[in-house]
Design a protein around this motif. Structure first.
Motif, PDB file in Angstrom:
ATOM      1  N   LYS A 121     -78.016  13.662   7.400  1.00 33.15           N
ATOM      2  CA  LYS A 121     -77.744  12.244   7.223  1.00 33.15           C
ATOM      3  C   LYS A 121     -76.102  11.766   6.625  1.00 33.15           C
ATOM      4  O   LYS A 121     -75.108  11.336   7.257  1.00 33.15           O
ATOM      5  CB  LYS A 121     -78.395  11.237   7.641  1.00 33.15           C
ATOM      6  N   THR A 122     -76.382  12.498   5.219  1.00 38.02           N
ATOM      7  CA  THR A 122     -75.655  12.319   5.007  1.00 38.02           C
ATOM      8  C   THR A 122     -74.424  13.781   4.197  1.00 38.02           C
ATOM      9  O   THR A 122     -75.865  14.524   3.712  1.00 38.02           O
ATOM     10  CB  THR A 122     -75.765  10.833   4.031  1.00 38.02           C
ATOM     11  N   ILE A 123     -73.213  13.796   3.826  1.00 35.55           N
ATOM     12  CA  ILE A 123     -73.681  14.965   3.177  1.00 35.55           C
ATOM     13  C   ILE A 123     -72.642  14.599   2.049  1.00 35.55           C
ATOM     14  O   ILE A 123     -72.080  13.423   1.613  1.00 35.55           O
ATOM     15  CB  ILE A 123     -72.542  16.316   3.524  1.00 35.55           C
ATOM     16  N   ASN A 155     -71.996  12.732  13.353  1.00 43.82           N
ATOM     17  CA  ASN A 155     -72.899  11.642  12.775  1.00 43.82           C
ATOM     18  C   ASN A 155     -72.963  11.183  11.365  1.00 43.82           C
ATOM     19  O   ASN A 155     -74.502  10.918  10.644  1.00 43.82           O
ATOM     20  CB  ASN A 155     -74.404  10.840  13.676  1.00 43.82           C
ATOM     21  N   MET A 156     -73.036  11.963  10.966  1.00 44.31           N
ATOM     22  CA  MET A 156     -73.175  11.607   9.324  1.00 44.31           C
ATOM     23  C   MET A 156     -72.039  10.783   8.032  1.00 44.31           C
ATOM     24  O   MET A 156     -71.182  11.244   8.147  1.00 44.31           O
ATOM     25  CB  MET A 156     -72.929  13.321   8.745  1.00 44.31           C
ATOM     26  N   THR A 157     -72.900  10.308   6.951  1.00 39.14           N
ATOM     27  CA  THR A 157     -72.006   9.874   6.194  1.00 39.14           C
ATOM     28  C   THR A 157     -71.194  10.766   5.364  1.00 39.14           C
ATOM     29  O   THR A 157     -71.891  11.726   4.631  1.00 39.14           O
ATOM     30  CB  THR A 157     -72.704   8.608   6.087  1.00 39.14           C
ATOM     31  N   VAL A 158     -70.297  10.367   4.655  1.00 41.34           N
ATOM     32  CA  VAL A 158     -69.179  11.565   3.672  1.00 41.34           C
ATOM     33  C   VAL A 158     -69.053  10.505   2.397  1.00 41.34           C
ATOM     34  O   VAL A 158     -68.566   9.975   2.532  1.00 41.34           O
ATOM     35  CB  VAL A 158     -68.219  12.195   4.542  1.00 41.34           C
ATOM     36  N   LEU A 159     -69.449  11.258   1.415  1.00 39.13           N
ATOM     37  CA  LEU A 159     -69.539  10.443   0.092  1.00 39.13           C
ATOM     38  C   LEU A 159     -68.933  11.317  -0.626  1.00 39.13           C
ATOM     39  O   LEU A 159     -69.378  12.778  -0.693  1.00 39.13           O
ATOM     40  CB  LEU A 159     -70.802  10.480  -0.348  1.00 39.13           C
ATOM     41  N   LEU A 160     -68.133  10.829  -1.816  1.00 33.27           N
ATOM     42  CA  LEU A 160     -67.198  12.071  -2.065  1.00 33.27           C
ATOM     43  C   LEU A 160     -67.910  12.445  -3.822  1.00 33.27           C
ATOM     44  O   LEU A 160     -68.286  11.297  -3.809  1.00 33.27           O
ATOM     45  CB  LEU A 160     -66.053  11.190  -3.290  1.00 33.27           C
ATOM     46  N   LEU A 161     -68.158  13.205  -4.516  1.00 32.13           N
ATOM     47  CA  LEU A 161     -68.814  14.009  -5.151  1.00 32.13           C
ATOM     48  C   LEU A 161     -67.908  14.152  -6.613  1.00 32.13           C
ATOM     49  O   LEU A 161     -67.326  14.906  -5.697  1.00 32.13           O
ATOM     50  CB  LEU A 161     -70.468  14.914  -4.722  1.00 32.13           C
ATOM     51  N   ILE A 162     -68.069  13.274  -7.687  1.00 37.50           N
ATOM     52  CA  ILE A 162     -67.546  13.021  -8.252  1.00 37.50           C
ATOM     53  C   ILE A 162     -68.070  13.183  -9.709  1.00 37.50           C
ATOM     54  O   ILE A 162     -68.911  12.867  -9.645  1.00 37.50           O
ATOM     55  CB  ILE A 162     -66.106  11.946  -8.288  1.00 37.50           C
ATOM     56  N   ASN A 163     -68.188  14.808 -10.726  1.00 37.82           N
ATOM     57  CA  ASN A 163     -68.217  15.186 -12.135  1.00 37.82           C
ATOM     58  C   ASN A 163     -67.385  14.216 -12.526  1.00 37.82           C
ATOM     59  O   ASN A 163     -66.355  14.158 -12.999  1.00 37.82           O
ATOM     60  CB  ASN A 163     -68.715  15.934 -12.148  1.00 37.82           C
ATOM     61  N   ASP A 201     -66.861   8.030   3.457  1.00 40.49           N
ATOM     62  CA  ASP A 201     -67.519   6.725   4.075  1.00 40.49           C
ATOM     63  C   ASP A 201     -67.884   5.755   2.159  1.00 40.49           C
ATOM     64  O   ASP A 201     -68.968   5.279   2.154  1.00 40.49           O
ATOM     65  CB  ASP A 201     -69.384   7.465   4.242  1.00 40.49           C
ATOM     66  N   GLY A 202     -68.050   6.448   0.953  1.00 42.59           N
ATOM     67  CA  GLY A 202     -67.786   6.210  -0.244  1.00 42.59           C
ATOM     68  C   GLY A 202     -68.205   7.229  -1.124  1.00 42.59           C
ATOM     69  O   GLY A 202     -67.921   8.256  -1.186  1.00 42.59           O
ATOM     70  N   ILE A 203     -68.798   6.879  -2.138  1.00 40.49           N
ATOM     71  CA  ILE A 203     -68.637   7.847  -3.175  1.00 40.49           C
ATOM     72  C   ILE A 203     -70.057   7.717  -3.916  1.00 40.49           C
ATOM     73  O   ILE A 203     -71.125   7.425  -3.954  1.00 40.49           O
ATOM     74  CB  ILE A 203     -67.739   7.010  -4.762  1.00 40.49           C
ATOM     75  N   ASN A 204     -70.153   9.026  -4.651  1.00 39.08           N
ATOM     76  CA  ASN A 204     -71.271   9.869  -5.287  1.00 39.08           C
ATOM     77  C   ASN A 204     -70.938  10.087  -6.564  1.00 39.08           C
ATOM     78  O   ASN A 204     -70.184  11.082  -7.111  1.00 39.08           O
ATOM     79  CB  ASN A 204     -72.006  10.674  -4.860  1.00 39.08           C
TER      80      ASN A 204
END
Length: 408
Positions: A121-123, A155-163, A201-204
């Motif tokens: 559902k989300t990557i 139909n997936m949400t995509v969140l930026l993974l930032i370390n 779609d947002g951030i991680n």
């Protein structure tokens, strides 16, 4: 009056005969009483209707319409009345796949995403790193825009993974940013620009090894990030180290209760129970995982909590510790003729082998069977879902297991 009763009798008889002749159909999410908006049978009006024969007529009409409408269940579902009784409905649990590209032509995560779009559902693509000066560097990899558009089309949400940049001096870069209100604002400006550039779609937020002294600073950063992004409709999420008390130095910076006020999703990284800093052992001992989950639930609402799941394993030897994907692990097992063993206490697979150079190795990893036990905790504690590191490293059989819990 007699003529009226004759008509009623005739109609009831015909309805009864048709009802008997029609085939039995399954029940649907609506009921006949919903269609008729039936009154309470204890009311005086209902009693009066029953005494005059109208109530009996309604019963037969209800049976008749129930038979007839049963065959139109699909049409009603398309019209907005959904049947949630079967396993074909969308799961309320969310599966998040962490996404990473280790070199320019590495498509392992992309291929896994495409092949399992009915589960994911989300990557959260690992594309950016926060530097000590508040700037954000792109880690490179494949065409970001194509990955995002492909995922969203499925139909997936995509969140930026930032370390956070790793420490290479006396002061951790993440401390420099978090302890400065000005640098926090600069970092958030750059996060927002990156998200908008790639239509995410947002951030991680994946800040690791944050000094314990920055506990309040990390909370302040997440508050400011939330206040910037949420009003614009973006999702704000964070990854946190697992812990079972507040004495755990590497996890002390994560104030679970405070972070839950500002994050939409909190991924607890319940893996690396053993790793490069330890001797051989389970990647995620089920007892350790459950204890960490239970502790987190004391502070984090279950509808925001995601269980971290590993897709990889480690190979320990006197030469060091190496992280391996599932395919590499099974290749080793076959090459050296070593059957995979099962540790029932930790619910984990492992095996040992001696390499051609005479060096002894021990391998612990995660497979579909061990992950099945992790998924049972999601159901047991009714949490929001799971987040797996990382797409493309997993046991291919795990998807049939995941599909039972996370079907889209």
């Amino acid at each position: 009056m007699i003529k009226y009763k004759n008509y009623v009798s005739w109609f009831v008889m015909m309805a009864f005969m048709i009802t008997i002749m029609l085939p039995v159909t399954p029940a649907y999410a609506f009921s006949v009483s919903d269609l008729f908006q039936a009154t309470d049978l204890n009311s005086s009006k209902a009693e009066n209707d029953m005494s005059t024969g109208k109530g009996i007529l309604d019963v037969f009409l209800g049976l008749l319409l129930g038979k007839l409408l049963g065959s139109t269940g699909n049409t009603l579902t398309q019209a907005g009345i959904t049947d949630n009784s079967g396993s074909d409905g969308q799961s309320s649990k969310e599966f998040v796949g962490f996404y990473a590209e280790w070199w320019g032509t590495d498509t392992a995560s992309f291929d896994s995403m495409i092949n399992n779009a009915n589960v994911i559902k989300t990557i959260a693509p690992f594309w950016a790193t926060l530097q000590a000066d508040g700037t954000v560097t792109d880690r490179g990899g494949n065409d970001h825009a194509t990955v995002v558009s492909t995922a969203q089309q499925k139909n997936m949400t995509v969140l930026l993974l930032i370390n956070n940049a790793k420490q290479d001096g006396a002061v951790p870069p993440v401390h420099t940013v978090l302890s400065s209100p000005a640098l926090r604002t600069k970092a958030i400006d750059n996060f927002e620009a990156y998200i908008k550039k790639y239509n995410l779609d947002g951030i991680n937020v994946d800040f690791e090894m944050v000094p314990a002294e920055d506990r309040d600073n990390l909370t302040a950063f997440m508050k400011e990030l939330s206040e910037r992004l949420k009003p614009q409709g973006y999702i704000v999420s964070i990854d946190v180290f697992p812990k079972q008390n507040e004495d755990n130095d590497v996890a002390a910076a994560y104030d679970y209760a405070a972070l839950a006020k500002y994050a939409d999703k909190i991924m607890i990284m319940t893996y690396d129970n053993h790793g490069v800093w330890s001797g051989p052992g389970p990647i995620a001992d089920i007892r350790w995982v459950e204890n960490n989950l239970k502790y987190a639930l004391r502070f984090i609402p279950k509808n925001k909590l995601y269980l971290g799941i590993a897709a990889y394993g480690y190979d320990w030897s006197a030469q060091g510790t190496q992280s391996l994907d599932f395919k590499s692990i099974t290749d080793l097992s076959k090459r050296y003729g070593q059957a995979v063993q099962w540790d029932d206490m930790s619910k984990s697979p492992y095996f040992s082998y001696t390499a051609a150079d005479g060096v002894a190795h021990t391998v612990w990893f995660e497979n579909s069977e061990s992950i099945k036990f992790k998924l049972s905790l999601i159901t047991k504690y009714d949490i929001a879902g799971a987040a797996m590191w990382k797409l493309g490293e997993e046991d291919p059989k795990v998807w049939s297991v995941l599909r039972d819990t996370f079907h889209k």
